[in-house]
Write an enzyme that holds these catalytic residues in place. Structure first.
Site, mmCIF file in Angstrom:
data_model
loop_
_atom_site.group_PDB
_atom_site.id
_atom_site.type_symbol
_atom_site.label_atom_id
_atom_site.label_comp_id
_atom_site.label_asym_id
_atom_site.label_seq_id
_atom_site.Cartn_x
_atom_site.Cartn_y
_atom_site.Cartn_z
ATOM 1 N N THR A 53 41.789 43.981 40.584
ATOM 2 C CA THR A 53 41.939 45.162 39.895
ATOM 3 C C THR A 53 43.550 45.663 40.081
ATOM 4 O OG1 THR A 53 40.859 46.408 41.086
ATOM 5 C CG2 THR A 53 39.779 45.737 39.206
ATOM 6 N N LYS A 70 37.522 41.413 46.358
ATOM 7 C CA LYS A 70 38.624 42.412 45.683
ATOM 8 C C LYS A 70 38.358 43.648 46.080
ATOM 9 C CE LYS A 70 38.462 44.905 42.972
ATOM 10 N NZ LYS A 70 38.193 46.379 42.740
ATOM 11 N N THR A 111 35.795 49.944 43.691
ATOM 12 C CA THR A 111 34.803 48.973 43.904
ATOM 13 C C THR A 111 35.148 47.703 45.072
ATOM 14 O OG1 THR A 111 33.655 48.990 41.979
ATOM 15 C CG2 THR A 111 33.407 46.991 43.047
ATOM 16 N N GLU A 118 45.866 50.648 48.228
ATOM 17 C CA GLU A 118 46.745 51.265 47.565
ATOM 18 C C GLU A 118 47.545 52.341 48.085
ATOM 19 O OE1 GLU A 118 45.555 52.377 43.571
ATOM 20 O OE2 GLU A 118 44.739 50.389 43.276
ATOM 21 N N ASN A 134 46.183 57.861 42.248
ATOM 22 C CA ASN A 134 44.792 58.104 41.729
ATOM 23 C C ASN A 134 44.894 59.288 40.873
ATOM 24 O OD1 ASN A 134 43.164 56.289 43.191
ATOM 25 N ND2 ASN A 134 44.225 57.072 44.892
ATOM 26 N N SER A 172 40.769 57.174 34.123
ATOM 27 C CA SER A 172 39.430 56.262 33.878
ATOM 28 C C SER A 172 38.414 56.889 33.019
ATOM 29 C CB SER A 172 38.993 55.526 35.355
ATOM 30 O OG SER A 172 38.167 57.074 35.870
#
Lengths: 382, 382
Positions: free
Chosen positions: A145, A167, A178, A258, A377, A382
């Site tokens: 992702t 992942k 996730t 990230e 973020n 989302s």
């Protein structure tokens, strides 16, 4: 090598069009036997995505024929329709592969949005046609992702192999928080033995990666055994190999977190019990003030002590020692070695806490807190 | 008005030179009686600063003559020498004021560094000479650390007054994370009654501000009663006034949180118990991913559900409703009203969670997570 390092497995990864970008987003992993033994560990979040609910059910009897995975949508918080979608993915995969419906489903991506099922089912058919014993890398790429790199690992014993893919961007990513992991082995191992090896490995690896304290609705770790090597491994050696692959993948998650600029290892020693060590380690790893300080290369041991103090672990506040990158900046709960001796210029940071209350220890891996984390973020919708 | 709104109190704030900036950094609050009843609540962090240890001891009998407070140094994690320093501050204050040694000590600032005691003691003498019945504002100013404004509040009943001052930047600040609060009243209230009013007020106000989940080593809330009004208040009315002043000050802390761009009220209703409601509220308030999303004005209810799922509260994942600024974006654990109906452009955000499992409720106040927060807390060296 990934999930096809071990014999008896085929895999593929394709672009099904779930992601707007057109990047690969659907993967298959198939166990061609002779054994179909499997074990699974799922998120302990009580809000569980539809694929987790499905996969938990289907792995209950310790057998799996295949796994279908998609990125680009988590199929979480999608209600009864989402449950139907997860089941449909398993059924379509079983039909395309002519296998029993023992198909686990893993999804990752946005929460609260249904998958484009027409594209998913067409993608499953394409992926089934592209299955290959060299498809491990393609599968690992298709489950990315926000991962900057795909993540695989392999370990071997006498005559057998354990391989895997993961992942997850250190659980630092947004709705994409996730972690999905599929491990395969050609060793001949029973489902109960797989289960025990997997649980112990996960407990001290993935469960101790605590990048931002946030737990996904979709986290899944699967271990499939084909038995294709014909070798029954020594249980201890097999457990060690599974642990090794899990640790390797877990550290790759932390390294790819990230927005992070530091990988932080929090080692708690001298604890009265392992649960105490884990609790203290997590409390430190989740302390935003400390994570900011380490980002700023400030060896702020006061924030370490503050974090320890919020736990119920056994310790005497006046007997705690804290070392940062090997310099004991806090001794007996007060200032120790000069803090300017600490070199925090590198990417790797080790914070060692000695509670001086026993012999137990534990390590938690985390990252620093950065403006880039906030940006990633908050900008992401989302 | 602050701590001198109520009769029977004098206060002062001076520049003692503890801060390099020369800003005011030392304050005194003196109770001139006739009563010296007092109550106190301290941090539950097990790593407690020397002034907290001292003040806990000295308030044990429910009486206080005065409070000495300093900013510019927390006197935390300073070992036995720090204990001596806290005691010396109390003794010097008692001598300067010719009062009994019932003097509470509050410190805020850097952790792990000793106070410049020569400056502190000289500052105490100066502050004692400058005591005034109009000194409440000066005292409130002298306890600021990273606070952008000083914080005071007042409430009144028939013939009596409760006033107070607070410092703290929403607990978002670094080693400066401390919250210090001093409340005064001229009502004639016994120490046990003060204690019960203060504990109940703190429980539902300061204890429910959870700006960044980090708990200080120095947090202190004191309530001193002079009895100078000669009025014995109705207990319920008095408790309400104390609660009102605490809530007012608590919301000022949230409003002044460093680096924050939103004030977030997390209201949990329909909980099976109040502890359940508080647990769920805290879990949401501490979720970095959600705090980033709200900073980015993204009504990301999936992250709310993820946070709820990590708790052990009573709920059915398929029956949770979430409203953000009045729009029910999640109904029955899945997508509800369109998310683009939510207006997050303002500074104030309300997240309401209905667990639909009972009648209990609780509110937690927090802030968003911003790049400015990271900057403030990584650039600052303590």
């Amino acid at each position: 090598m990934s999930v096809t390092a071990a014999r008896g497995f085929a895999a593929s990864g394709v672009s099904a069009g779930i992601k707007d970008s057109g990047a690969p987003d659907l993967a298959l992993v198939v166990n061609r036997g002779p054994s179909d033994a499997a074990a699974a560990v799922f998120t302990s979040n009580r809000v569980q995505a539809a694929p987790v609910r499905w996969s938990r059910r289907v792995t209950g009897d310790g057998a799996l024929a295949a796994v279908v995975l998609n990125s680009g949508g988590a199929n979480a918080c999608t209600g009864p329709a989402g449950e139907d979608d997860a089941r449909a993915m398993a059924e379509r995969t079983a039909r395309a592969l002519c296998v029993a419906e023992q198909v686990a489903v893993c999804s990752t991506g946005l929460i609260g949005v249904r998958l484009p099922m027409d594209r998913v089912t067409a993608g499953i058919d394409t992926a089934a046609a592209e299955l290959s014993e060299d498809g491990g890398e393609s599968a690992a790429i298709a489950i990315k992702t926000t991962d900057s790199v795909h993540k695989t690992a392999v370990a071997s014993g006498p005559g057998w192999t354990v391989g895997g893919m993961a992942k997850g961007a250190g659980m630092l990513a947004p709705g994409l928080a996730t972690m999905l992991v599929v491990l395969t082995t050609d060793a001949d191992v029973s489902a109960p033995a797989l289960d025990s090896a997997l649980r112990e490995a996960v407990r001290t690896t993935f469960d101790r990666v605590d990048s931002d304290g946030c737990m996904s609705t979709n986290d899944t770790v699967l271990l499939l055994a084909s038995g294709a090597s014909g070798v029954r491994p020594d249980p201890a050696g097999f457990a060690e190999a599974v642990h090794g692959v899990c640790l390797d993948l877990a550290l790759r998650l932390v390294a790819d977190a990230e927005g992070a600029s530091k990988e932080i290892e929090v080692r708690v020693v001298g604890a009265a019990s392992e649960p105490d060590a884990v609790t203290v380690g997590r409390s430190i790893a989740r302390n935003n003030l400390l994570k900011c300080a380490l980002h700023g290369e400030d060896p702020n041991w006061g924030r370490v002590l503050s974090a320890i103090g919020t736990t119920s672990a056994v310790f005497d506040p006046d007997r705690i020692d804290v070392s940062i990158n090997g310099v004991r900046v806090c001794r007996d709960g007060a200032a120790g070695e000069p803090r300017d001796k600490v070199d925090l210029s590198g990417r790797e940071v080790t914070v060692t806490v000695d509670l001086r209350s026993g012999d137990a220890s534990a390590t938690i891996w985390t990252n620093d807190l950065t403006a880039a984390y906030v940006h990633e973020n908050s900008a992401y919708s989302s």
